[in-house]
Design an enzyme around this catalytic site. Structure first.
Site, PDB file in Angstrom:
ATOM      1  N   HIS A  91      46.907  33.866  32.351  1.00  0.00           N
ATOM      2  CA  HIS A  91      46.689  35.084  33.133  1.00  0.00           C
ATOM      3  C   HIS A  91      47.237  34.903  34.538  1.00  0.00           C
ATOM      4  O   HIS A  91      47.087  33.841  35.146  1.00  0.00           O
ATOM      5  CB  HIS A  91      45.190  35.384  33.209  1.00  0.00           C
ATOM      6  CG  HIS A  91      44.892  36.732  33.791  1.00  0.00           C
ATOM      7  ND1 HIS A  91      44.865  37.872  33.020  1.00  0.00           N
ATOM      8  CD2 HIS A  91      44.636  37.129  35.052  1.00  0.00           C
ATOM      9  CE1 HIS A  91      44.591  38.914  33.792  1.00  0.00           C
ATOM     10  NE2 HIS A  91      44.442  38.482  35.029  1.00  0.00           N
ATOM     11  N   ASP A 170      34.742  46.341  31.944  1.00  0.00           N
ATOM     12  CA  ASP A 170      35.737  45.948  32.959  1.00  0.00           C
ATOM     13  C   ASP A 170      36.749  47.067  33.164  1.00  0.00           C
ATOM     14  O   ASP A 170      37.165  47.352  34.290  1.00  0.00           O
ATOM     15  CB  ASP A 170      36.462  44.663  32.548  1.00  0.00           C
ATOM     16  CG  ASP A 170      37.576  44.338  33.540  1.00  0.00           C
ATOM     17  OD1 ASP A 170      37.246  44.101  34.719  1.00  0.00           O
ATOM     18  OD2 ASP A 170      38.764  44.363  33.158  1.00  0.00           O
ATOM     19  N   ARG A 177      37.413  50.526  40.911  1.00  0.00           N
ATOM     20  CA  ARG A 177      37.782  49.642  42.028  1.00  0.00           C
ATOM     21  C   ARG A 177      39.181  49.967  42.525  1.00  0.00           C
ATOM     22  O   ARG A 177      39.450  49.935  43.729  1.00  0.00           O
ATOM     23  CB  ARG A 177      37.709  48.180  41.577  1.00  0.00           C
ATOM     24  CG  ARG A 177      36.278  47.696  41.375  1.00  0.00           C
ATOM     25  CD  ARG A 177      36.269  46.363  40.659  1.00  0.00           C
ATOM     26  NE  ARG A 177      37.018  45.355  41.367  1.00  0.00           N
ATOM     27  CZ  ARG A 177      37.683  44.362  40.780  1.00  0.00           C
ATOM     28  NH1 ARG A 177      37.691  44.246  39.468  1.00  0.00           N
ATOM     29  NH2 ARG A 177      38.341  43.491  41.499  1.00  0.00           N
ATOM     30  N   SER A 192      36.219  39.942  36.495  1.00  0.00           N
ATOM     31  CA  SER A 192      37.106  40.829  35.743  1.00  0.00           C
ATOM     32  C   SER A 192      38.112  40.016  34.924  1.00  0.00           C
ATOM     33  O   SER A 192      38.276  40.211  33.713  1.00  0.00           O
ATOM     34  CB  SER A 192      37.827  41.753  36.738  1.00  0.00           C
ATOM     35  OG  SER A 192      38.926  42.377  36.152  1.00  0.00           O
ATOM     36  N   LYS A 196      37.921  39.009  30.537  1.00  0.00           N
ATOM     37  CA  LYS A 196      39.000  39.289  29.579  1.00  0.00           C
ATOM     38  C   LYS A 196      39.438  38.007  28.873  1.00  0.00           C
ATOM     39  O   LYS A 196      39.711  38.000  27.671  1.00  0.00           O
ATOM     40  CB  LYS A 196      40.180  39.943  30.297  1.00  0.00           C
ATOM     41  CG  LYS A 196      39.890  41.405  30.625  1.00  0.00           C
ATOM     42  CD  LYS A 196      41.010  42.067  31.377  1.00  0.00           C
ATOM     43  CE  LYS A 196      40.998  41.737  32.825  1.00  0.00           C
ATOM     44  NZ  LYS A 196      41.231  42.826  33.752  1.00  0.00           N
TER      45      LYS A 196
END
Ligand code: URA
Length: 446
Positions: A91, A170, A177, A192, A196
């Site tokens: 990520h 999320d 957000r 967040s 995931k």
């Protein structure tokens, strides 16, 4: 129904207090129910006020941990146990010209690690892997779980869209957000991102946490703290995890725009690894490979060497080709990317006005310029133009001659190209003296 009132919980956070897990669970759950029209206990305004109070006052580590699991448990969790080899996930916290997934996925697959990556779309000045892959004719990102696992097992890597059923809380919170200026919180970003990653099921997680003007958390210290928190959340959940803190002061690659980034990644894989984008991809993949083999990401020299060999022998390019074919895309993109990928009607080289040394080429401004050309989106559901974007010919520290092109703009219209050229010239900073380019890899957090 518990006896909490949203206003009391918001007030406590405003005054610097912390919420317990049950309170957070109620707040998030009641907000989702409100969105679904099943309750009115926590309105959008109240959730936004709570998030802003948290951004300004901070969250405790216990709150970040609790929030992560509340998000994970709001949806399904992917079960990768049927896959034969070690599984990894990767990520990035969001960058400009950052096609690392397109390199890390086939690299890891070439070394026998299965990378199952559920990706997002670009937002604001940052690019998204799904948008990039969809610039390949025919490429499908919406895969059912069965197909996802089949491609992962057959090819070794798969990159697809996160389904609605994974971490829905999320999705709802991130959308709020995004439009309320409440992204920039270490705890909110960590919960967040990690929700995931935990829901995606891989046993090894490698993170690329960006620092610099193009990052959500520009400050390197804050980015380091984010990396540390993410790694603690993952290891607490029994996953092997490491994070690289990398520079996002200038774009990572030379292409910014969907097709341009795919073309750059394919061309990189056609040659021995070179440049900052290849370097970061190799470091991420080597860290993941070392952990997948039971070692530490800090001792990844032999894995890096092995991956360089696989890259040079074309093994990673063949894995990318297999993944593109398995996901319905035109695999000849791996031979002649710039012929296969969509091309913009207006292609204009932009010369610099005077000679000098590039001292700054801010990632955020370059990313915003590409987004305005149509490569990115202002709102979540906006379409993107796969062909447009910016091709850089210089990087920080490089000397340029007067009149030499420093970027090429790929645009839909002459007017778009003109406006983009003006923006880019305005943000390019040229100095007189040689400058040492700052390191791209800043830190490893294990
Ligand atoms: N990326 C995410 O997935 N979540 C955030 O909060 C920020 C970046």
């Amino acid at each position: 129904m518990a006896g909490w009132r949203a206003a009391d919980l918001i007030g406590r956070k405003r005054d610097g207090g912390a919420l317990g897990e049950a309170e957070l669970r109620w707040l998030v759950g009641a907000y989702l129910e409100t969105l679904e029209g099943r309750s009115s206990a926590v309105s959008e305004a109240q959730m936004a006020a709570f998030l802003m109070a948290g951004v300004l006052r901070g969250f405790t580590e216990d709150e970040a941990l609790a929030l992560t699991w509340i998000l994970v448990e709001s949806g399904e969790v992917l079960d990768l146990s049927s896959l034969p080899g070690p599984t990894a996930d990767k990520h990035s916290t969001g960058g400009v010209g950052d096609g690392t997934t397109l390199l890390v996925a086939p690299l890891l697959a070439s070394a026998g690690v299965q990378l199952v990556k559920l990706s997002g779309r670009g937002l604001g000045h940052t690019g998204g892997t799904l948008d990039k892959l969809e610039s390949i004719p025919g490429f499908r990102v919406d895969l059912e779980p069965g197909e996802l696992l089949r491609v992962a097992a057959e090819v070794g890597c798969v990159v697809a869209a996160q389904t609605e059923r994974l971490v829905p809380a999320d999705k709802a919170l991130y959308a709020l957000r995004d439009v309320t200026g409440t992204v920039a919180s270490t705890a909110l970003i960590a919960s967040s991102v990690m929700s995931k990653k935990l829901a995606s099921g891989a046993s090894v997680i490698v993170l690329d946490v960006k620092a610099g003007d193009g990052a959500f958390l520009p400050d390197a210290t804050a980015a380091g703290e984010l990396a540390e928190l993410c790694v603690r959340i993952a290891t607490g959940a029994g996953r092997a995890c490491a994070a690289l803190v990398t520079a996002m002061d200038q774009p990572l690659g030379t292409g910014i725009g969907n097709a341009l980034e795919v073309a750059e990644c394919v061309e990189l894989l056609q040659e021995p690894p070179a440049g900052r984008l290849a370097l970061i991809a190799l470091e991420l993949a080597a860290a993941a490979l070392a952990m997948a083999r039971g070692g530490s990401a800090a001792a990844r020299e032999s894995e890096r060497e092995e991956l360089v060999g696989r890259w040079e022998r074309g093994e990673a390019l063949e894995k990318l080709r297999a993944m593109v074919a398995a996901q319905g895309g035109d695999a000849s993109v791996c031979d002649t990317p710039r012929k296969v990928l969509p091309r913009a009607p207006v292609v204009r080289a932009v010369p610099v006005g005077r000679a000098g040394v590039v001292t700054a080429l801010p990632a955020r401004a370059v990313g915003e310029t590409a987004a305005v050309l149509g490569a990115g989106r202002a709102r979540k559901d906006d379409p993107v133009d796969p062909a447009v974007g910016v091709q850089l010919h210089v990087e920080v520290g490089q000397a340029v001659e007067a009149g030499s092109p420093f970027v090429t703009v790929h645009a839909r219209t002459d007017a778009d190209a003109e406006a983009a050229a003006g923006r880019l010239l305005a943000v390019l900073d040229l100095g007189e003296d040689a400058v040492e380019p700052p390191p791209t890899l800043r830190r490893l957090v294990t």
